[in-house]
Design a protein around this motif. Structure first.
Motif, PDB file in Angstrom:
ATOM      1  N   LYS A  36       0.904  -1.288   0.018  1.00  0.00           N
ATOM      2  CA  LYS A  36       0.054   0.174  -0.074  1.00  0.00           C
ATOM      3  C   LYS A  36       0.849   1.230  -0.057  1.00  0.00           C
ATOM      4  O   LYS A  36       1.853   1.242   0.772  1.00  0.00           O
ATOM      5  CB  LYS A  36      -0.686  -0.036   1.145  1.00  0.00           C
ATOM      6  CG  LYS A  36      -1.986   1.123   1.331  1.00  0.00           C
ATOM      7  CD  LYS A  36      -2.636   0.895   2.498  1.00  0.00           C
ATOM      8  CE  LYS A  36      -3.832   2.252   2.655  1.00  0.00           C
ATOM      9  NZ  LYS A  36      -4.636   2.012   3.653  1.00  0.00           N
ATOM     10  N   LEU A  37       0.587   2.415  -0.830  1.00  0.00           N
ATOM     11  CA  LEU A  37       1.175   3.451  -0.972  1.00  0.00           C
ATOM     12  C   LEU A  37       0.772   4.460   0.091  1.00  0.00           C
ATOM     13  O   LEU A  37      -0.221   4.490   0.672  1.00  0.00           O
ATOM     14  CB  LEU A  37       0.951   4.179  -2.278  1.00  0.00           C
ATOM     15  CG  LEU A  37       1.694   3.579  -3.307  1.00  0.00           C
ATOM     16  CD1 LEU A  37       1.481   4.072  -4.798  1.00  0.00           C
ATOM     17  CD2 LEU A  37       3.077   3.306  -3.341  1.00  0.00           C
ATOM     18  N   LEU A  38       1.889   5.230   0.873  1.00  0.00           N
ATOM     19  CA  LEU A  38       1.397   6.201   1.510  1.00  0.00           C
ATOM     20  C   LEU A  38       1.215   7.182   0.879  1.00  0.00           C
ATOM     21  O   LEU A  38       1.660   7.745  -0.148  1.00  0.00           O
ATOM     22  CB  LEU A  38       2.835   6.596   2.446  1.00  0.00           C
ATOM     23  CG  LEU A  38       2.614   7.543   3.412  1.00  0.00           C
ATOM     24  CD1 LEU A  38       1.598   7.083   4.702  1.00  0.00           C
ATOM     25  CD2 LEU A  38       4.154   7.925   4.000  1.00  0.00           C
ATOM     26  N   PHE A  53       9.742   0.772   9.491  1.00  0.00           N
ATOM     27  CA  PHE A  53       8.608   1.652   8.749  1.00  0.00           C
ATOM     28  C   PHE A  53       8.737   1.710   7.116  1.00  0.00           C
ATOM     29  O   PHE A  53       7.821   1.267   6.244  1.00  0.00           O
ATOM     30  CB  PHE A  53       8.695   3.032   9.441  1.00  0.00           C
ATOM     31  CG  PHE A  53       7.622   3.904   8.882  1.00  0.00           C
ATOM     32  CD1 PHE A  53       6.284   3.439   9.302  1.00  0.00           C
ATOM     33  CD2 PHE A  53       7.694   4.946   8.025  1.00  0.00           C
ATOM     34  CE1 PHE A  53       5.064   4.189   8.801  1.00  0.00           C
ATOM     35  CE2 PHE A  53       6.636   5.599   7.391  1.00  0.00           C
ATOM     36  CZ  PHE A  53       5.227   5.289   7.739  1.00  0.00           C
ATOM     37  N   ILE A  54       9.854   2.149   6.679  1.00  0.00           N
ATOM     38  CA  ILE A  54      10.013   2.347   5.311  1.00  0.00           C
ATOM     39  C   ILE A  54      10.076   1.329   4.575  1.00  0.00           C
ATOM     40  O   ILE A  54       9.649   1.386   3.224  1.00  0.00           O
ATOM     41  CB  ILE A  54      11.277   3.535   4.828  1.00  0.00           C
ATOM     42  CG1 ILE A  54      12.718   2.498   5.161  1.00  0.00           C
ATOM     43  CG2 ILE A  54      11.414   4.805   5.694  1.00  0.00           C
ATOM     44  CD1 ILE A  54      13.684   3.224   4.795  1.00  0.00           C
ATOM     45  N   GLU A  55      10.474   0.265   4.811  1.00  0.00           N
ATOM     46  CA  GLU A  55      10.441  -0.977   3.959  1.00  0.00           C
ATOM     47  C   GLU A  55       9.059  -1.542   3.821  1.00  0.00           C
ATOM     48  O   GLU A  55       8.874  -2.772   3.113  1.00  0.00           O
ATOM     49  CB  GLU A  55      11.337  -1.937   4.727  1.00  0.00           C
ATOM     50  CG  GLU A  55      10.895  -2.824   5.794  1.00  0.00           C
ATOM     51  CD  GLU A  55      10.932  -1.907   7.141  1.00  0.00           C
ATOM     52  OE1 GLU A  55      10.572  -2.591   8.332  1.00  0.00           O
ATOM     53  OE2 GLU A  55      11.444  -0.896   7.099  1.00  0.00           O
ATOM     54  N   ASN A  82       7.034   3.352  -2.391  1.00  0.00           N
ATOM     55  CA  ASN A  82       7.267   4.563  -2.838  1.00  0.00           C
ATOM     56  C   ASN A  82       8.305   4.779  -1.448  1.00  0.00           C
ATOM     57  O   ASN A  82       8.464   5.943  -0.999  1.00  0.00           O
ATOM     58  CB  ASN A  82       6.345   5.453  -3.060  1.00  0.00           C
ATOM     59  CG  ASN A  82       5.224   5.779  -1.739  1.00  0.00           C
ATOM     60  OD1 ASN A  82       5.137   4.687  -0.853  1.00  0.00           O
ATOM     61  ND2 ASN A  82       4.736   6.778  -1.610  1.00  0.00           N
ATOM     62  N   PHE A  83       9.190   3.994  -1.064  1.00  0.00           N
ATOM     63  CA  PHE A  83      10.022   4.258   0.111  1.00  0.00           C
ATOM     64  C   PHE A  83      10.811   5.415  -0.144  1.00  0.00           C
ATOM     65  O   PHE A  83      11.319   6.217   0.916  1.00  0.00           O
ATOM     66  CB  PHE A  83      10.851   3.084   0.492  1.00  0.00           C
ATOM     67  CG  PHE A  83      11.898   2.676  -0.616  1.00  0.00           C
ATOM     68  CD1 PHE A  83      13.233   3.297  -0.123  1.00  0.00           C
ATOM     69  CD2 PHE A  83      11.717   2.014  -1.580  1.00  0.00           C
ATOM     70  CE1 PHE A  83      14.275   2.999  -1.210  1.00  0.00           C
ATOM     71  CE2 PHE A  83      12.596   1.777  -2.489  1.00  0.00           C
ATOM     72  CZ  PHE A  83      14.065   2.145  -2.312  1.00  0.00           C
ATOM     73  N   ALA A 131      13.267  -1.684  -0.866  1.00  0.00           N
ATOM     74  CA  ALA A 131      13.678  -0.537   0.194  1.00  0.00           C
ATOM     75  C   ALA A 131      14.676  -1.030   0.918  1.00  0.00           C
ATOM     76  O   ALA A 131      15.274  -0.188   1.837  1.00  0.00           O
ATOM     77  CB  ALA A 131      12.035  -0.658   1.047  1.00  0.00           C
ATOM     78  N   MET A 132      15.012  -2.120   1.299  1.00  0.00           N
ATOM     79  CA  MET A 132      16.345  -2.676   2.173  1.00  0.00           C
ATOM     80  C   MET A 132      17.392  -2.527   1.573  1.00  0.00           C
ATOM     81  O   MET A 132      18.216  -3.592   1.251  1.00  0.00           O
ATOM     82  CB  MET A 132      15.589  -4.018   2.555  1.00  0.00           C
ATOM     83  CG  MET A 132      14.546  -4.399   3.398  1.00  0.00           C
ATOM     84  SD  MET A 132      14.100  -5.911   3.606  1.00  0.00           S
ATOM     85  CE  MET A 132      12.764  -5.709   4.314  1.00  0.00           C
ATOM     86  N   ASP A 133      17.901  -1.433   1.077  1.00  0.00           N
ATOM     87  CA  ASP A 133      19.040  -0.841   0.291  1.00  0.00           C
ATOM     88  C   ASP A 133      19.684   0.101   0.767  1.00  0.00           C
ATOM     89  O   ASP A 133      19.291   1.433   0.555  1.00  0.00           O
ATOM     90  CB  ASP A 133      18.582  -1.014  -1.273  1.00  0.00           C
ATOM     91  CG  ASP A 133      19.925  -0.575  -2.336  1.00  0.00           C
ATOM     92  OD1 ASP A 133      20.968  -0.450  -1.775  1.00  0.00           O
ATOM     93  OD2 ASP A 133      19.711  -0.807  -3.379  1.00  0.00           O
ATOM     94  N   TYR A 134      20.857  -0.080   1.549  1.00  0.00           N
ATOM     95  CA  TYR A 134      21.424   1.047   2.138  1.00  0.00           C
ATOM     96  C   TYR A 134      21.978   2.009   1.363  1.00  0.00           C
ATOM     97  O   TYR A 134      21.936   3.114   1.406  1.00  0.00           O
ATOM     98  CB  TYR A 134      22.704   0.438   3.206  1.00  0.00           C
ATOM     99  CG  TYR A 134      23.651   1.605   3.658  1.00  0.00           C
ATOM    100  CD1 TYR A 134      23.220   2.184   4.652  1.00  0.00           C
ATOM    101  CD2 TYR A 134      24.750   2.032   2.713  1.00  0.00           C
ATOM    102  CE1 TYR A 134      23.775   3.462   5.274  1.00  0.00           C
ATOM    103  CE2 TYR A 134      25.470   2.931   3.281  1.00  0.00           C
ATOM    104  CZ  TYR A 134      25.129   3.708   4.500  1.00  0.00           C
ATOM    105  OH  TYR A 134      25.779   4.707   4.818  1.00  0.00           O
TER     106      TYR A 134
END
Length: 147
Positions: free
Chosen positions: A1-3, A22-24, A28-29, A77-80
């Motif tokens: 779901k998009l914020l 949260f962001i993951e 649209n992180f 989204a899990m990309d430093y």
């Protein structure tokens, strides 16, 4: 779901904005990170942390033992490196960050068999002394200062 970020957002500014796990959850992180940065005062800090299910070892283990939990996370989204790129573009100085925790594994699966295998993996293979790497480290974090 998009914020939903389409409407105006009135923002108070803070010395520290902390975001954990949260962001993951958002495709649209990048925009979600940018929203976080808008809450930081000049000279203030942002601290973001999330699990690392995207590394190949973590992804494999979560696919087998924690599929339901894995399915509610957005792995890109899990990309430093992406986090760092976004924060630099938003006028932040990177203070510290990366993949952390050596090797560890946790699961939210309530199934007794999955819980037993997770416990065995943690007992046998939980080696926090291993070098931190995207491949198997369980967490990601970044700390940056707004210029």
């Amino acid at each position: 779901k998009l914020l939903d970020i389409s409407g105006p957002i009135e923002m108070k500014k803070y010395d520290l904005v902390f975001s954990s796990g949260f962001i993951e959850h958002f495709p649209n992180f990048v925009e979600v990170i940018k929203i976080h940065t808008n809450f930081v005062k000049n000279g203030g800090y942002i601290f973001i942390t999330a699990p690392n299910f995207a590394g190949s070892v973590q992804k494999f283990l979560h696919t087998i033992l924690d599929k339901e939990n894995l399915s509610v996370h957005y792995l890109p989204a899990m990309d430093y490196n992406k986090w760092e790129e976004v924060l630099i573009k938003e006028n932040y100085e990177i203070i510290d960050g990366g993949y952390i925790g050596g090797f560890d594994f946790w699961s939210a699966n309530k199934n007794i068999v999955a819980r037993i295998f997770t416990k065995l993996i943690r007992i046998i293979f939980c080696w926090r002394f291993l070098p931190n790497t995207r491949l198997y480290s369980p967490e990601i974090f970044i700390v940056a200062k707004k210029k």
